[in-house]
Design an enzyme around this catalytic site. Sequence first.
Site, PDB file in Angstrom:
ATOM      1  N   LYS A 197      73.586  56.399  -7.032  1.00 58.49           N
ATOM      2  CA  LYS A 197      72.815  56.738  -8.234  1.00 58.49           C
ATOM      3  C   LYS A 197      71.714  57.734  -7.849  1.00 58.49           C
ATOM      4  O   LYS A 197      70.732  57.387  -7.209  1.00 58.49           O
ATOM      5  CB  LYS A 197      72.160  55.502  -8.858  1.00 58.49           C
ATOM      6  CG  LYS A 197      71.680  55.853 -10.281  1.00 58.49           C
ATOM      7  CD  LYS A 197      70.538  55.021 -10.786  1.00 58.49           C
ATOM      8  CE  LYS A 197      69.190  55.414 -10.309  1.00 58.49           C
ATOM      9  NZ  LYS A 197      68.706  56.741 -10.736  1.00 58.49           N
ATOM     10  N   GLU A 272      63.996  53.134   2.816  1.00 54.42           N
ATOM     11  CA  GLU A 272      63.211  54.222   3.420  1.00 54.42           C
ATOM     12  C   GLU A 272      62.142  54.543   2.394  1.00 54.42           C
ATOM     13  O   GLU A 272      62.439  55.099   1.334  1.00 54.42           O
ATOM     14  CB  GLU A 272      64.143  55.400   3.714  1.00 54.42           C
ATOM     15  CG  GLU A 272      63.611  56.318   4.783  1.00 54.42           C
ATOM     16  CD  GLU A 272      62.868  57.474   4.197  1.00 54.42           C
ATOM     17  OE1 GLU A 272      61.622  57.328   4.016  1.00 54.42           O
ATOM     18  OE2 GLU A 272      63.486  58.500   3.905  1.00 54.42           O
ATOM     19  N   CYS A 306      58.291  62.149   2.210  1.00 55.20           N
ATOM     20  CA  CYS A 306      57.778  60.825   2.603  1.00 55.20           C
ATOM     21  C   CYS A 306      57.034  60.891   3.927  1.00 55.20           C
ATOM     22  O   CYS A 306      56.097  60.138   4.158  1.00 55.20           O
ATOM     23  CB  CYS A 306      58.895  59.796   2.639  1.00 55.20           C
ATOM     24  SG  CYS A 306      60.303  60.339   3.577  1.00 55.20           S
ATOM     25  N   GLU A 403      49.790  56.748  -1.100  1.00 55.36           N
ATOM     26  CA  GLU A 403      50.678  57.902  -1.023  1.00 55.36           C
ATOM     27  C   GLU A 403      50.575  58.697  -2.321  1.00 55.36           C
ATOM     28  O   GLU A 403      50.805  58.150  -3.397  1.00 55.36           O
ATOM     29  CB  GLU A 403      52.126  57.445  -0.809  1.00 55.36           C
ATOM     30  CG  GLU A 403      53.063  58.616  -0.626  1.00 55.36           C
ATOM     31  CD  GLU A 403      54.503  58.207  -0.386  1.00 55.36           C
ATOM     32  OE1 GLU A 403      54.998  57.336  -1.127  1.00 55.36           O
ATOM     33  OE2 GLU A 403      55.128  58.771   0.521  1.00 55.36           O
TER      34      GLU A 403
HETATM   35  P1  ADP Z   1      59.506  57.862  -8.590  1.00 55.22           P
HETATM   36  O1  ADP Z   1      58.648  56.809  -9.236  1.00 55.22           O
HETATM   37  O2  ADP Z   1      58.736  58.901  -7.902  1.00 55.22           O
HETATM   38  O3  ADP Z   1      60.579  58.431  -9.471  1.00 55.22           O
HETATM   39  P2  ADP Z   1      61.106  55.820  -7.397  1.00 55.22           P
HETATM   40  O4  ADP Z   1      60.968  55.243  -6.050  1.00 55.22           O
HETATM   41  O5  ADP Z   1      60.769  54.932  -8.535  1.00 55.22           O
HETATM   42  O6  ADP Z   1      60.245  57.118  -7.401  1.00 55.22           O
HETATM   43  O7  ADP Z   1      62.563  56.407  -7.613  1.00 55.22           O
HETATM   44  C1  ADP Z   1      63.518  56.608  -6.619  1.00 55.22           C
HETATM   45  C2  ADP Z   1      64.868  56.172  -7.123  1.00 55.22           C
HETATM   46  O8  ADP Z   1      64.783  54.793  -7.476  1.00 55.22           O
HETATM   47  C3  ADP Z   1      65.368  56.876  -8.366  1.00 55.22           C
HETATM   48  O9  ADP Z   1      66.767  57.082  -8.248  1.00 55.22           O
HETATM   49  C4  ADP Z   1      65.066  55.900  -9.472  1.00 55.22           C
HETATM   50  O10 ADP Z   1      65.910  56.036 -10.593  1.00 55.22           O
HETATM   51  C5  ADP Z   1      65.317  54.584  -8.777  1.00 55.22           C
HETATM   52  N1  ADP Z   1      64.641  53.419  -9.378  1.00 55.22           N
HETATM   53  C6  ADP Z   1      63.464  53.381 -10.028  1.00 55.22           C
HETATM   54  N2  ADP Z   1      63.176  52.115 -10.432  1.00 55.22           N
HETATM   55  C7  ADP Z   1      64.209  51.341 -10.017  1.00 55.22           C
HETATM   56  C8  ADP Z   1      64.509  49.940 -10.113  1.00 55.22           C
HETATM   57  N3  ADP Z   1      63.696  49.089 -10.714  1.00 55.22           N
HETATM   58  N4  ADP Z   1      65.651  49.493  -9.559  1.00 55.22           N
HETATM   59  C9  ADP Z   1      66.491  50.330  -8.921  1.00 55.22           C
HETATM   60  N5  ADP Z   1      66.277  51.655  -8.802  1.00 55.22           N
HETATM   61  C10 ADP Z   1      65.148  52.163  -9.336  1.00 55.22           C
END
Ligand code: ADP
Length: 502
Positions: A197, A272, A306, A403
Amino acid sequence: MQTGLSSPRYATLGEQSAGFIASAHRMLIDGRWVEACSGKTFDVFDPGTGQVVARVPEGAAEDIDLAVKAARRAFETGPWPGMKPAERTRLLLRLADLIEAHGDEFAEIETVDNGKPLAIARRGIAGTAEMVRYMAGWATKLNGETVSVSQPGEWHAYTLREAVGVVGQIIPWNFPLSMAIWKLAPALTAGCTVVLKPAEQTPLNALRLGQLFEAAGFPPGVVNIVTGFGATAGAALAAHAGVDKVAFTGSTGTGKRIVEASLGNLKKVSLELGGKSPVFIFPDADIERATPAAANAIFFNSGQVCSAGSRLYVHRKVFDRVVEGVIAHGDKLVVGHGLDPSSQMGPVISHAQKERVERYAELGEQEGARRLGAPRAFDPDGYFVAPSVFVDTSPGMAIRREEIFGPIVCAMPFDDEDLEHIASEANQTEFGLFAGIWTRDLSVAHKLARRIKAGSVSVNAHMVNEPALPFGGYKQSGWGRERGREVLDLYTSLKSVAVSLD
Ligand code: ADP
């Protein structure tokens, strides 16, 4: 479909990338290109203009379920499980060649989708192909070992290293293609099947990559790509009982939610996550090299890395010189749209991210820190942020602790030569991803490298983008190591077999 690609801004795009961006996008499930079960789509924005450039399917739990089932079928039956390791190597090498052959196209898509300058995107794509090649070589070398047994009788005992199974991979938006490859290449090398995804902000290159997996000859269902939001598609993937392992790159907060979601079937988890990485410059360092490197460590990719060097510790003897150099570097950076050949730094990923970065900067000033760097005016439609250096910060301030994921660095002088003290101050963070050390004194370099709690340390260089070097976090920067031989531990399980020969 109406997209913003008709604007003159995109006139330099090649036919293939423009054609792909403007095409009707589908997700890859079980070797077929499909719409979301709900029929819904969502908009993809160019962060350099704020315009909608594409629409992609809004996959959710139902689509994830179909993709996981397809990955399960491909893992258990069909050509993939019977494929010899050398055949997996060949498929991966073919994929690497295809990525390289389509390098310009990937770079252009990445620039439109993520915002980074085209020249930087190109370098990233080249590194991505090398990562695939490095991993491809491991497919034929994933062996167990024979084990000596001390029990009575005669034994033949050995370990088998087996693919962990169906893997869910959730990736961020800062390096859309390389993050996909960092995840997919080792999983496929190990013989797993995958549901990927991509981040909702940058789904395009993952979808283009899916087409190349097909072209390279990967069997249907081995790689499935579902576009969608984190709270729906991502959460469903992390929670799915048919997933044996989830691999995630992103923020620490989301990483914790992934861990919670994984509890149902105790799937294996690797993470990560974030960083607040220190860079140390000692007075004997090659300051001419260290200064631009310290600037790049935080301004590269608009600080959305990161392992960005967001805490700069400089010995007081050279503090003013280094800080002035970093500010001058930031002030000179041409900040603009990634397709503009003069641009050296692009926008941040989204309006929300721009607001977040600016909020941190304002908070820093309110808390008494000083922001250095010339005020800049930008095209208000793109999500541009000025590179900045903060001085006079204190350890409790949010800009020092959290961060930011933007082009903002806190610079702190240090006077003493006591490495224990320097290290213990820098270690006062919940993160532990990376540290950079600039000195010509070998003893200082190695002693400090040992004392810093971080998964990677570079001396007289910032982060080396080397597929052979393991990368990952201490503390809340993550679980597990990506890259290197070690990443294959994440995608394999060890079975011990003991045979009584009596
Ligand atoms: P940002 O907030 O900067 O977008 P995230 O760490 O939330 O960074 O996003 C990184 C990835 O994690 C994206 O692919 C996002 O769709 C996914 N993501 C965000 N929230 C969730 C969740 N609750 N469960 C699984 N994947 C998630």
